[in-house]
Design a protein around this motif. Structure first.
Motif, PDB file in Angstrom:
ATOM      1  N   GLN A  74      11.802  -0.240 -15.865  1.00 56.23           N
ATOM      2  CA  GLN A  74      10.491   0.541 -16.433  1.00 56.23           C
ATOM      3  C   GLN A  74       9.022   0.135 -15.784  1.00 56.23           C
ATOM      4  O   GLN A  74       8.439   0.987 -15.776  1.00 56.23           O
ATOM      5  CB  GLN A  74      10.648   0.543 -18.042  1.00 56.23           C
ATOM      6  CG  GLN A  74      11.729   1.285 -18.828  1.00 56.23           C
ATOM      7  CD  GLN A  74      12.038   0.784 -20.215  1.00 56.23           C
ATOM      8  OE1 GLN A  74      12.006  -0.374 -20.502  1.00 56.23           O
ATOM      9  NE2 GLN A  74      12.064   1.853 -21.036  1.00 56.23           N
ATOM     10  N   ILE A  75       9.069  -1.132 -15.941  1.00 62.32           N
ATOM     11  CA  ILE A  75       7.794  -1.645 -15.140  1.00 62.32           C
ATOM     12  C   ILE A  75       7.441  -1.112 -13.704  1.00 62.32           C
ATOM     13  O   ILE A  75       6.570  -0.869 -13.320  1.00 62.32           O
ATOM     14  CB  ILE A  75       7.659  -2.976 -15.247  1.00 62.32           C
ATOM     15  CG1 ILE A  75       7.817  -3.784 -16.724  1.00 62.32           C
ATOM     16  CG2 ILE A  75       6.346  -3.747 -14.699  1.00 62.32           C
ATOM     17  CD1 ILE A  75       7.977  -5.036 -16.861  1.00 62.32           C
ATOM     18  N   SER A  76       8.628  -1.290 -12.863  1.00 63.35           N
ATOM     19  CA  SER A  76       8.362  -0.709 -11.517  1.00 63.35           C
ATOM     20  C   SER A  76       8.258   0.601 -11.431  1.00 63.35           C
ATOM     21  O   SER A  76       7.185   1.181 -10.636  1.00 63.35           O
ATOM     22  CB  SER A  76       9.976  -0.821 -10.792  1.00 63.35           C
ATOM     23  OG  SER A  76      10.342  -2.482 -10.918  1.00 63.35           O
ATOM     24  N   GLN A  77       8.936   1.570 -12.335  1.00 63.82           N
ATOM     25  CA  GLN A  77       8.634   2.967 -12.511  1.00 63.82           C
ATOM     26  C   GLN A  77       7.002   3.507 -12.722  1.00 63.82           C
ATOM     27  O   GLN A  77       6.562   4.246 -12.369  1.00 63.82           O
ATOM     28  CB  GLN A  77       9.570   3.782 -13.265  1.00 63.82           C
ATOM     29  CG  GLN A  77      10.988   4.009 -12.893  1.00 63.82           C
ATOM     30  CD  GLN A  77      11.892   4.296 -14.132  1.00 63.82           C
ATOM     31  OE1 GLN A  77      11.457   4.778 -15.184  1.00 63.82           O
ATOM     32  NE2 GLN A  77      13.304   4.283 -13.783  1.00 63.82           N
ATOM     33  N   CYS A  78       6.750   2.429 -13.675  1.00 66.33           N
ATOM     34  CA  CYS A  78       5.176   2.471 -14.028  1.00 66.33           C
ATOM     35  C   CYS A  78       4.493   2.360 -13.021  1.00 66.33           C
ATOM     36  O   CYS A  78       3.434   2.971 -12.634  1.00 66.33           O
ATOM     37  CB  CYS A  78       5.034   1.696 -15.206  1.00 66.33           C
ATOM     38  SG  CYS A  78       3.333   1.501 -15.913  1.00 66.33           S
ATOM     39  N   LEU A  79       4.591   1.314 -12.160  1.00 64.17           N
ATOM     40  CA  LEU A  79       3.680   0.759 -10.918  1.00 64.17           C
ATOM     41  C   LEU A  79       3.855   2.045  -9.905  1.00 64.17           C
ATOM     42  O   LEU A  79       2.946   2.244  -9.273  1.00 64.17           O
ATOM     43  CB  LEU A  79       4.022  -0.589 -10.632  1.00 64.17           C
ATOM     44  CG  LEU A  79       3.964  -1.696 -11.313  1.00 64.17           C
ATOM     45  CD1 LEU A  79       4.305  -3.090 -10.912  1.00 64.17           C
ATOM     46  CD2 LEU A  79       2.509  -1.836 -11.535  1.00 64.17           C
ATOM     47  N   GLN A  80       5.000   2.439  -9.620  1.00 63.88           N
ATOM     48  CA  GLN A  80       5.173   3.446  -8.660  1.00 63.88           C
ATOM     49  C   GLN A  80       4.605   4.743  -8.940  1.00 63.88           C
ATOM     50  O   GLN A  80       3.936   5.446  -7.943  1.00 63.88           O
ATOM     51  CB  GLN A  80       6.618   3.602  -8.132  1.00 63.88           C
ATOM     52  CG  GLN A  80       7.497   2.548  -7.500  1.00 63.88           C
ATOM     53  CD  GLN A  80       8.682   2.623  -7.466  1.00 63.88           C
ATOM     54  OE1 GLN A  80       9.465   3.185  -8.306  1.00 63.88           O
ATOM     55  NE2 GLN A  80       9.400   2.029  -6.222  1.00 63.88           N
ATOM     56  N   LYS A  81       4.484   5.331 -10.424  1.00 66.82           N
ATOM     57  CA  LYS A  81       3.888   6.293 -10.710  1.00 66.82           C
ATOM     58  C   LYS A  81       2.391   6.393 -10.406  1.00 66.82           C
ATOM     59  O   LYS A  81       1.792   7.381 -10.111  1.00 66.82           O
ATOM     60  CB  LYS A  81       4.260   6.422 -12.188  1.00 66.82           C
ATOM     61  CG  LYS A  81       3.585   7.781 -12.668  1.00 66.82           C
ATOM     62  CD  LYS A  81       3.798   7.913 -14.106  1.00 66.82           C
ATOM     63  CE  LYS A  81       2.952   6.947 -15.030  1.00 66.82           C
ATOM     64  NZ  LYS A  81       3.145   7.168 -16.646  1.00 66.82           N
ATOM     65  N   PRO A 107       0.882  -1.189   0.025  1.00 71.18           N
ATOM     66  CA  PRO A 107      -0.076  -0.036  -0.010  1.00 71.18           C
ATOM     67  C   PRO A 107       0.832   1.423  -0.031  1.00 71.18           C
ATOM     68  O   PRO A 107       0.436   2.242  -0.299  1.00 71.18           O
ATOM     69  CB  PRO A 107      -0.614  -0.232   1.395  1.00 71.18           C
ATOM     70  CG  PRO A 107      -1.326  -1.575   1.409  1.00 71.18           C
ATOM     71  CD  PRO A 107       0.380  -2.043   1.116  1.00 71.18           C
ATOM     72  N   ASP A 108       2.011   1.224   0.483  1.00 72.99           N
ATOM     73  CA  ASP A 108       2.791   2.434   0.630  1.00 72.99           C
ATOM     74  C   ASP A 108       3.848   2.417  -0.771  1.00 72.99           C
ATOM     75  O   ASP A 108       4.583   3.439  -0.712  1.00 72.99           O
ATOM     76  CB  ASP A 108       3.756   2.384   1.664  1.00 72.99           C
ATOM     77  CG  ASP A 108       4.760   1.242   1.495  1.00 72.99           C
ATOM     78  OD1 ASP A 108       4.672   0.185   0.696  1.00 72.99           O
ATOM     79  OD2 ASP A 108       5.629   0.976   2.709  1.00 72.99           O
ATOM     80  N   LYS A 109       3.500   1.774  -1.621  1.00 76.10           N
ATOM     81  CA  LYS A 109       4.014   1.994  -3.080  1.00 76.10           C
ATOM     82  C   LYS A 109       5.335   1.065  -3.131  1.00 76.10           C
ATOM     83  O   LYS A 109       5.859   0.947  -4.351  1.00 76.10           O
ATOM     84  CB  LYS A 109       4.309   3.279  -3.403  1.00 76.10           C
ATOM     85  CG  LYS A 109       3.048   4.258  -3.858  1.00 76.10           C
ATOM     86  CD  LYS A 109       3.265   5.507  -4.503  1.00 76.10           C
ATOM     87  CE  LYS A 109       2.018   6.455  -4.532  1.00 76.10           C
ATOM     88  NZ  LYS A 109       2.556   7.447  -5.419  1.00 76.10           N
ATOM     89  N   THR A 110       5.866   0.775  -2.084  1.00 74.84           N
ATOM     90  CA  THR A 110       7.034  -0.303  -2.156  1.00 74.84           C
ATOM     91  C   THR A 110       6.759  -1.472  -2.870  1.00 74.84           C
ATOM     92  O   THR A 110       5.927  -2.020  -2.996  1.00 74.84           O
ATOM     93  CB  THR A 110       7.559  -0.580  -0.876  1.00 74.84           C
ATOM     94  OG1 THR A 110       6.652  -1.296   0.019  1.00 74.84           O
ATOM     95  CG2 THR A 110       8.060   0.804   0.070  1.00 74.84           C
ATOM     96  N   LEU A 111       8.041  -1.676  -3.779  1.00 72.94           N
ATOM     97  CA  LEU A 111       7.834  -2.993  -4.516  1.00 72.94           C
ATOM     98  C   LEU A 111       8.626  -4.172  -4.244  1.00 72.94           C
ATOM     99  O   LEU A 111       9.817  -3.815  -3.942  1.00 72.94           O
ATOM    100  CB  LEU A 111       8.091  -2.468  -6.148  1.00 72.94           C
ATOM    101  CG  LEU A 111       6.994  -1.581  -6.806  1.00 72.94           C
ATOM    102  CD1 LEU A 111       7.672  -1.441  -8.109  1.00 72.94           C
ATOM    103  CD2 LEU A 111       5.732  -2.476  -7.052  1.00 72.94           C
TER     104      LEU A 111
END
Length: 283
Positions: free
Chosen positions: A229-236, A179-183
């Motif tokens: 790139q996928i990680s950045q997309c999810l965090q955005k 929930p806090d955006k951490t992956l």
């Protein structure tokens, strides 16, 4: 030049003309044979595509406490993705399967083996994820073509304690977003399933929590976008976005990165979100 030499040269030229004519006839015959082979291959591929479409689930079961979003985009040149979400006999558990094969023939073979062991997967005390993939991998050793491979992810989510037990082989990757955006990255260093590969079958377990997400992407996505790139997309996007927005954004970024409306290889994104009202039960 004497008359005899001229006659000899004419005879040689005439012989060469006959040889050239025979060569052209043989070449034309081979061309017709090649056309027939290509038509047969095209028909076989079309048939396998139709089988794939029939076997690919069009509906996801309604499972309390979870929201799902998935999208499957067919590739223009290479195909072989498959996904499924299915309940177990133990209604507190459900399975998640995503595979990506090197071609339609390998995918059809993989699916035939999935159907063969489906009762073992869905049983009340079903086979563990690593045992399922190990069982299928052993059969593929003797039946798959030398160059064919299947990347696979199989996980089981227990709704009692929100644990995800999974096994992955090959290049399929997953992301657990808190929930806090951490992956947290789910990946495998194991080789894929195939007749000439040596995969390592190991299960791992992660704990989910309310408002967390599991995002799975197939090989076709990873050929276009990097893990970063996928990680950045999810965090955005973050947790405030809808599950459909997540899958659409990943596919949009693939389209922008490749510059093509239709991908060369099948692309699949599966997003699973734990609803915020879910409560973990004691074991």
């Amino acid at each position: 030049m004497s008359a005899d030499e001229i006659a000899r040269l004419k005879a040689i030229i005439q012989m060469k003309d006959q040889e050239l004519l025979l060569y052209k006839q043989e070449l034309l015959k081979f061309s017709h044979q090649l056309d027939n082979v290509m038509i047969q291959i095209s028909n076989d591929v079309d048939l396998l595509k139709k089988i794939q479409k029939v076997l690919t689930p069009t509906e996801i079961p309604s499972i309390p406490g979870f929201e799902f979003s998935r999208k499957f985009v067919y590739g223009s040149r290479y195909g072989g993705d498959y996904f499924d979400i299915f309940e177990h006999e133990d209604k507190m558990k459900f399975g998640v399967l995503l595979s990506s094969s090197s071609g339609y023939a390998m995918s059809a073979l993989f699916l035939s083996l999935i159907l063969k062991v489906s009762h073992l997967m869905e049983a009340k005390k079903g086979l563990s994820p690593e045992k399922v993939l190990e069982h299928i991998g052993a059969e593929l050793k003797t039946t798959a073509n030398t160059k064919d491979e299947t990347q696979a992810f199989y996980g089981v989510i227990d709704r009692r304690d929100l644990t995800l037990n999974f096994c992955a082989v090959g290049r399929i990757k997953g992301f657990i977003q808190a929930p806090d955006k951490t992956l947290q990255l789910i990946s495998s260093s194991s080789q894929a399933l195939g007749s000439s590969t040596a995969p390592v079958f190991k299960s791992a377990s992660v704990e989910l929590e309310p408002k967390s997400r599991v995002v799975l992407v197939s090989d076709g996505i990873l050929e276009v976008l990097s893990t970063d790139q996928i990680s950045q997309c999810l965090q955005k996007l973050g947790g405030a976005s809808q599950v459909h927005d997540v899958r659409n954004e990943i596919l949009l970024q693939c389209q922008l990165a490749s510059g093509a409306d239709t991908p060369l290889r099948d692309q699949t994104v599966v997003v699973i979100e734990v609803k915020d009202r879910v409560i973990k039960l004691a074991k």
